[in-house]
Design a protein around this motif. Structure first.
Motif, short mmCIF file in Angstrom:
data_model
loop_
_atom_site.label_atom_id
_atom_site.label_comp_id
_atom_site.label_asym_id
_atom_site.label_seq_id
_atom_site.Cartn_x
_atom_site.Cartn_y
_atom_site.Cartn_z
N ARG A 159 2.91 -1.98 -12.91
CA ARG A 159 2.63 -0.55 -12.85
C ARG A 159 3.77 0.25 -13.46
NH1 ARG A 159 -0.46 3.25 -14.01
NH2 ARG A 159 -0.53 5.07 -12.60
N ALA A 166 1.56 6.55 -7.09
CA ALA A 166 0.45 7.45 -7.37
C ALA A 166 0.91 8.91 -7.28
CB ALA A 166 -0.70 7.20 -6.40
N TRP A 188 2.56 -6.54 -9.04
CA TRP A 188 1.88 -5.24 -9.20
C TRP A 188 2.88 -4.14 -9.50
CZ3 TRP A 188 2.30 -0.38 -7.30
CH2 TRP A 188 1.27 0.51 -7.63
N TRP A 189 3.98 -4.12 -8.77
CA TRP A 189 5.00 -3.09 -8.95
C TRP A 189 5.54 -3.12 -10.37
CZ3 TRP A 189 7.16 1.00 -6.35
CH2 TRP A 189 8.41 1.45 -6.78
N GLU A 204 0.84 -1.19 0.00
CA GLU A 204 0.00 0.00 0.00
C GLU A 204 0.88 1.25 0.00
OE1 GLU A 204 -3.28 0.06 -0.49
OE2 GLU A 204 -2.96 -2.09 -0.79
N GLN A 233 3.85 1.44 -1.39
CA GLN A 233 4.39 1.54 -2.74
C GLN A 233 3.35 2.05 -3.74
OE1 GLN A 233 7.67 1.15 -3.28
NE2 GLN A 233 7.83 0.79 -1.07
N LYS A 234 2.11 1.68 -3.54
CA LYS A 234 1.04 2.16 -4.42
C LYS A 234 0.85 3.67 -4.26
CE LYS A 234 -1.45 -2.23 -4.64
NZ LYS A 234 -2.70 -2.98 -4.30
N ARG A 235 0.90 4.14 -3.01
CA ARG A 235 0.78 5.59 -2.79
C ARG A 235 1.99 6.32 -3.38
NH1 ARG A 235 -0.79 3.61 2.36
NH2 ARG A 235 1.26 4.14 3.23
#
Length: 205
Positions: free
Chosen positions: A125, A95, A121-122, A88, A90-92
């Motif tokens: 993305r 983003a 996911w990384w 989470e 890393q997603k932020r």
């Protein structure tokens, strides 16, 4: 301590509860080439980026900083401060980075072999953002020296010999410090400019 001297394992607590954070979890997952090979020189912003996670002791607990660092402008382009070094975070982080990437840029993003950077996911993305992935080899800390150097400066200037009474205060002051780093902290290597000034004066693509 006595149990350790006698060679007995203490199952109540770890020998060092504040051991240095490591995201390495073995060799599982697809290997990624080291595109930089310790060449951290960049002639323009958004050519070579670095990332990693570092740990702080704050108010009896831990906090984690994940930044994306531009090796040309010396700017911390994106960052996330969290209680947990998870996906989470890393997603932020991505983003925050995504809207700052200029059209046509195809930067290399270099990291160590942490589990986050081998996560499907990384990797997916990064592909969507047009970012090429580069990764250090295990045991070669110099492979990611550019980002580690940022951590060293940050901890010397912001964190060393300070105590924070809460995670919230730590996070707010670290956010402010990174903004200061980007917009007020002038660097000789940038000709006396701040990272933000250098980026704005540079040709991006």
């Amino acid at each position: 301590r006595v149990m350790r001297r006698m060679g007995l394992k203490c199952r109540i607590r770890a020998a060092n509860p504040w051991r240095k954070y490591s995201s390495y979890r073995g060799e599982d997952g697809e290997r990624v080439p080291n595109l930089l090979k310790r060449d951290f020189r960049a002639d323009r912003p958004f050519a070579k980026l670095g990332t990693d996670v570092t740990e702080f002791k704050v108010a009896g607990a831990k906090a984690y900083l994940a930044p994306v660092y531009d090796m040309a402008s010396k700017e911390i382009m994106a960052w996330d401060v969290s209680r947990h070094p998870d996906m989470e975070q890393q997603k932020r982080l991505l983003a925050m980075l995504a809207p700052k990437l200029p059209a046509g840029a195809s930067p290399v993003l270099h990291s160590d072999m942490g589990w986050q950077y081998r996560h499907p996911w990384w990797r997916e993305r990064l592909g969507e953002l047009g970012i090429r992935q580069s990764m250090s080899r295990k045991g070669n800390c110099l492979d990611n020296a550019a980002t580690e150097q940022v951590f060293g400066h940050l901890k010397d200037e912001f964190y060393r010999d300070r105590e924070f009474d809460s995670y919230e205060r730590f996070k707010a002051e670290l956010d402010d410090y990174i903004i200061h780093w980007n917009t007020k902290r002038r660097q000789i290597r940038l000709g006396g400019h701040t990272p933000e000034e250098f980026r704005r004066a540079s040709t991006v693509v």
